[in-house]
Design an enzyme around this catalytic site. Sequence first.
Site, short mmCIF file in Angstrom:
data_model
loop_
_atom_site.label_atom_id
_atom_site.label_comp_id
_atom_site.label_asym_id
_atom_site.label_seq_id
_atom_site.Cartn_x
_atom_site.Cartn_y
_atom_site.Cartn_z
N MET A 108 -8.47 8.69 -0.23
CA MET A 108 -9.39 9.17 0.77
C MET A 108 -10.07 10.43 0.47
O MET A 108 -9.20 11.40 -0.50
CB MET A 108 -8.70 9.26 1.87
N ASP A 156 -4.51 3.80 -1.84
CA ASP A 156 -5.85 4.32 -1.02
C ASP A 156 -6.13 5.93 -1.54
O ASP A 156 -5.45 6.65 -1.25
CB ASP A 156 -5.28 4.18 0.34
N SER A 213 0.69 -1.18 -0.03
CA SER A 213 0.10 0.07 -0.03
C SER A 213 0.92 1.41 -0.07
O SER A 213 1.78 1.43 0.92
CB SER A 213 -0.91 -0.09 1.20
N MET A 255 -11.57 -4.93 5.47
CA MET A 255 -10.67 -4.31 6.37
C MET A 255 -10.51 -4.92 7.81
O MET A 255 -11.35 -5.01 8.59
CB MET A 255 -11.50 -2.82 6.37
N HIS A 268 -8.55 1.60 -3.90
CA HIS A 268 -9.36 1.29 -2.77
C HIS A 268 -10.00 2.78 -2.48
O HIS A 268 -9.28 3.59 -2.00
CB HIS A 268 -8.48 0.78 -1.58
N HIS A 275 -1.35 -1.24 -4.29
CA HIS A 275 -2.52 -0.91 -3.66
C HIS A 275 -2.50 0.94 -3.21
O HIS A 275 -1.65 1.14 -2.97
CB HIS A 275 -2.80 -1.65 -2.25
N GLY A 321 -8.47 4.64 7.13
CA GLY A 321 -8.06 6.20 7.27
C GLY A 321 -6.69 6.28 7.46
O GLY A 321 -5.93 7.16 6.96
N PHE A 322 -6.14 5.02 7.97
CA PHE A 322 -4.40 5.44 8.46
C PHE A 322 -3.69 4.12 8.35
O PHE A 322 -4.33 3.08 8.60
CB PHE A 322 -4.55 6.20 10.03
N GLY A 323 -2.45 4.18 7.90
CA GLY A 323 -1.64 3.09 8.03
C GLY A 323 -0.98 2.77 9.20
O GLY A 323 -1.24 3.78 10.13
N MET A 363 -12.00 5.14 -0.47
CA MET A 363 -12.48 5.33 0.82
C MET A 363 -13.29 6.79 0.90
O MET A 363 -12.73 7.90 1.56
CB MET A 363 -11.36 5.31 2.21
N ASP A 369 -7.00 -5.85 4.22
CA ASP A 369 -6.27 -4.75 4.20
C ASP A 369 -6.36 -4.30 5.76
O ASP A 369 -7.34 -4.01 6.21
CB ASP A 369 -7.15 -3.78 3.28
N GLY A 370 -5.18 -3.84 6.26
CA GLY A 370 -4.92 -3.37 7.51
C GLY A 370 -4.10 -4.13 8.69
O GLY A 370 -4.64 -5.20 9.04
C1 DX5 Z 1 -5.96 2.00 5.63
C2 DX5 Z 1 -5.75 1.76 4.21
C3 DX5 Z 1 -4.56 0.72 4.09
C4 DX5 Z 1 -3.35 1.03 4.88
C5 DX5 Z 1 -2.64 -0.24 5.22
O1 DX5 Z 1 -6.98 2.80 5.73
O2 DX5 Z 1 -6.70 1.29 3.47
O3 DX5 Z 1 -4.41 0.13 2.85
O4 DX5 Z 1 -2.35 1.46 4.06
O5 DX5 Z 1 -1.63 0.06 6.29
P1 DX5 Z 1 -1.08 -1.12 7.12
O6 DX5 Z 1 -0.74 -2.13 6.41
O7 DX5 Z 1 0.01 -0.36 7.69
O8 DX5 Z 1 -2.01 -1.45 8.02
ZN ZN Z 2 -6.54 0.19 1.63
#
Ligand code: DX5
Ligand code: ZN
Length: 214
Positions: free
Chosen positions: A35, A33, A6, A135, A64, A31, A140-142, A66, A174-175
């Site tokens: 948002m 993201d 991602s 999910m 993806h 991937h 929203g966040f990594g 969001m 994912d996540g």
């Molecule tokens: C979160 C994203 C993910 C994110 C995953 O909302 O959809 O794709 O990048 O990050 P990690 O693998 O660090 O949880």
């Molecule tokens: Zn994602």
Amino acid sequence: MKIAPSLLSADFAHLADEVKNVEQGGADLLHLDVMDGHFVPNLTFGAPVIKALRPYTRLPFDAHLMTYHPESYFDALEEAGVQMISFHAEAAVHHDRLIHDIQERGIQAGLVLNPGSPLSLVEEMLPILDFVLIMSVNPGFGGQKFISYTLDKICRLRRLAEQKGNADLQIEVDGGVNAENAPALKKAGADILVAGSSVFGKKDRKAAIDALRC
Ligand code: DX5
Ligand code: ZN
């Protein structure tokens, strides 16, 4: 098992280099993201950035969304050269229409479920979907912690897809995916693992990707 790094966890100042680096490391998909700052409390990048990256890699692009109003992004994403688009079941009303809109462009269509959303939200669409994205963190966040009750959801989705006549449905997760939980995710029935921090957070991307491919 396909690995989809991602880009959210990449160095945003050097995106093209980061993409080439994970491609060389053996990634199967990229991937992306997208948002909107409303459906999730964060903003990332959109189709212009994705389009700018297209010439630098042959990896399939997995967008993806969001966002609310996901359909408003389809034209630009098609033009940007993506191969997969997923949108949140919670963020749209006309699932059937949107799935067909994506597929008529020759792009694979997926529905996404938040951790708290039931499988029943995607059940009717299983016969026509290319993939479902489960999910395993709140989006929203990594870098968040994997929510372990989603494992059972993946097992149930695999069975439900077979019951609905779509044994080819791909399940993407994912996540919080890492080398420790990857074997359990594979056993539960996942086909695609999204990994942000567990790939881009490591210096040796090839070793990080290999560690996930159990
Ligand atoms: C979160 C994203 C993910 C994110 C995953 O909302 O959809 O794709 O990048 O990050 P990690 O693998 O660090 O949880
Ligand atoms: Zn994602």
